[in-house]
Scaffold this active site. Structure first.
Site, short mmCIF file in Angstrom:
data_model
loop_
_atom_site.label_atom_id
_atom_site.label_comp_id
_atom_site.label_asym_id
_atom_site.label_seq_id
_atom_site.Cartn_x
_atom_site.Cartn_y
_atom_site.Cartn_z
N SER A 114 -14.86 -1.95 -14.77
CA SER A 114 -15.30 -3.36 -15.54
C SER A 114 -16.67 -3.93 -14.88
CB SER A 114 -14.34 -4.39 -15.02
OG SER A 114 -14.09 -4.53 -13.65
N VAL B 13 -9.30 4.98 -5.08
CA VAL B 13 -9.00 5.12 -3.67
C VAL B 13 -7.69 6.25 -3.99
CG1 VAL B 13 -9.60 3.01 -2.62
CG2 VAL B 13 -7.29 3.39 -3.64
N TYR C 9 0.86 -1.21 -0.09
CA TYR C 9 -0.05 -0.04 -0.02
C TYR C 9 0.67 1.22 0.10
CZ TYR C 9 -4.55 -2.20 -0.01
OH TYR C 9 -5.48 -2.95 -0.39
N HIS D 116 -14.67 3.00 -1.73
CA HIS D 116 -13.72 2.07 -1.19
C HIS D 116 -12.55 2.63 -0.40
CE1 HIS D 116 -14.94 -0.88 -4.66
NE2 HIS D 116 -15.75 -0.89 -3.54
N CYS E 150 -9.22 1.78 17.51
CA CYS E 150 -10.27 2.63 17.81
C CYS E 150 -10.63 3.54 16.67
CB CYS E 150 -9.27 3.79 18.88
SG CYS E 150 -8.18 4.80 17.92
N CYS F 204 -0.93 3.26 16.15
CA CYS F 204 -1.82 4.34 16.62
C CYS F 204 -1.38 4.66 18.16
CB CYS F 204 -3.51 3.75 16.59
SG CYS F 204 -4.48 4.98 17.45
P1 OAD Z 1 -11.02 -2.71 -13.34
O1 OAD Z 1 -9.70 -2.89 -13.24
O2 OAD Z 1 -11.87 -3.83 -13.02
O3 OAD Z 1 -11.74 -2.32 -14.74
C1 OAD Z 1 -11.41 -1.05 -15.19
C2 OAD Z 1 -11.90 -0.75 -16.37
O4 OAD Z 1 -11.45 0.72 -16.92
C3 OAD Z 1 -11.69 -1.99 -17.46
O5 OAD Z 1 -13.02 -2.38 -18.16
C4 OAD Z 1 -11.13 -1.35 -18.42
O6 OAD Z 1 -11.30 -1.83 -19.98
C5 OAD Z 1 -11.36 0.22 -18.48
N1 OAD Z 1 -10.22 1.05 -18.87
C6 OAD Z 1 -9.02 0.99 -18.67
N2 OAD Z 1 -8.32 2.16 -19.33
C7 OAD Z 1 -9.46 2.99 -19.43
C8 OAD Z 1 -9.41 4.38 -19.83
N3 OAD Z 1 -8.22 5.02 -20.36
N4 OAD Z 1 -10.76 4.94 -20.18
C9 OAD Z 1 -11.80 4.40 -19.93
N5 OAD Z 1 -11.92 3.02 -19.73
C10 OAD Z 1 -10.67 2.27 -19.30
O7 OAD Z 1 -11.30 -1.48 -12.07
P2 OAD Z 1 -12.70 -1.28 -11.26
O8 OAD Z 1 -13.76 -1.56 -12.02
O9 OAD Z 1 -12.47 0.10 -10.62
O10 OAD Z 1 -11.71 -2.76 -5.08
O11 OAD Z 1 -12.35 -2.32 -10.19
C11 OAD Z 1 -13.39 -2.13 -9.18
C12 OAD Z 1 -12.79 -2.47 -7.93
O12 OAD Z 1 -12.01 -3.76 -7.85
C13 OAD Z 1 -11.65 -1.72 -7.40
O13 OAD Z 1 -12.01 -0.65 -6.66
C14 OAD Z 1 -10.94 -2.52 -6.45
C15 OAD Z 1 -10.88 -3.86 -7.11
O14 OAD Z 1 -10.54 -4.96 -6.32
C16 OAD Z 1 -11.26 -2.61 -3.86
O15 OAD Z 1 -10.06 -2.37 -3.65
C17 OAD Z 1 -12.11 -2.68 -2.90
#
Ligand code: OAD
Length: 247
Positions: free
Chosen positions: A187, A101, A65, A117, A128, A146
């Site tokens: 996605s 995030v 992280y 998220h 805490c 902490c």
């Molecule tokens: P993903 O990595 O699953 O999906 C990203 C999407 O953006 C894909 O469909 C790509 O095709 C598309 N993409 C890539 N570059 C792009 C661009 N320049 N313009 C438009 N689209 C583009 O990411 P998230 O859907 O955000 O959770 O993933 C959801 C969650 O899964 C995240 O918040 C994280 C992860 O595990 C946590 O950390 C809780």
């Protein structure tokens, strides 16, 4: 480029809700989670993004992280974030719901932002609950504590954890009442975030998606605009600005 239907719906909209995902930050140089170069292709989420992983090996989780937050600090919001910040001023109600995030939407000037998220630039005590924006302590010392003696953890939602309920409630409320819903750069695999466009559609909103490829939701939405958000969003905002100026 954009359908008349989308532009007319936006022109007449009172309330707009937007859901963003990692794709929106891809053009800033922040890796997405899925796809060819996605983070979850290289790392195992269960070893890095769960409370069990953290309790078993806090050093490893902090290292990952801290590295990601370092990258985010070095990068900057892109033209897609800026366009969404401008779009906020076009509508009486505008809610930007993000799964990201990285805090880029606020840095770009968006005000009504719901971070589903969490935010990687903050940490939180597992005992805490106190929050701190001093993630650097996680870099200096791998397993920061902490003042109460509890472990500080990244202030992000991990697999198996509930989303912050107040934030989630506001996100559902905004999705239920909006006239237009835009799902951008996600996605749509992760719930409950991926439920929001469906909720909006069922409640009667016009729902469009902007993504570099079709998603599992595409067939159920009103339209999908294929392209990069950093290119599409500034064009959409320019067209909207013209439309609004002409009326
Ligand atoms: P993903 O990595 O699953 O999906 C990203 C999407 O953006 C894909 O469909 C790509 O095709 C598309 N993409 C890539 N570059 C792009 C661009 N320049 N313009 C438009 N689209 C583009 O990411 P998230 O859907 O955000 O959770 O993933 C959801 C969650 O899964 C995240 O918040 C994280 C992860 O595990 C946590 O950390 C809780």
């Amino acid at each position: 480029m954009f359908s008349d239907r989308l532009l007319q719906h936006l022109k007449n909209a009172r309330s707009v809700a937007v859901l963003t995902g990692a794709g929106v930050s891809a053009e800033s140089g922040v890796p997405t989670f899925r796809g060819e170069d996605g983070l979850w292709k290289k790392f195992k989420p269960e070893e890095l993004a769960s409370i069990d992983a953290f309790m078993a090996n806090p050093d490893l989780v902090w290292e990952w992280y801290s590295e990601r937050s370092r990258i985010i600090r070095e990068k900057a919001p892109n033209s897609g974030h800026a366009a969404l910040a401008e779009m906020e001023s076009f509508f009486p109600e505008f809610t930007l719901i993000t799964q990201n995030v990285d805090g880029f939407h606020r840095r770009a000037g968006s005000r009504n932002v719901l971070e589903l998220h969490g935010n990687i630039l903050f940490s939180r005590c597992v005992r805490c609950g106190v929050k701190s924006d001093k993630v650097e302590s996680g870099m200096d010392r791998k397993d920061p504590l902490c003042a109460c003696g509890g472990r500080m953890r990244p202030d992000v939602v991990w697999f198996g954890e509930p989303l912050p309920q107040d934030v989630l409630k506001k996100a559902f409320a905004a999705s239920e009442i909006c006239d237009v819903f835009l799902s951008i750069g996600t996605s749509a695999f992760v719930h409950p975030a991926a439920t929001l466009p469906v909720v909006a559609k069922q409640a009667g909103a016009y729902v469009a998606e902007i993504n570099s490829e079709r998603t599992v939701l595409s067939d159920d939405l009103d339209e999908t605009i294929l392209g990069k958000s950093g290119e599409m969003l500034p064009r959409l905002v320019a067209e909207l600005r013209n439309l609004i100026d002409r009326t």
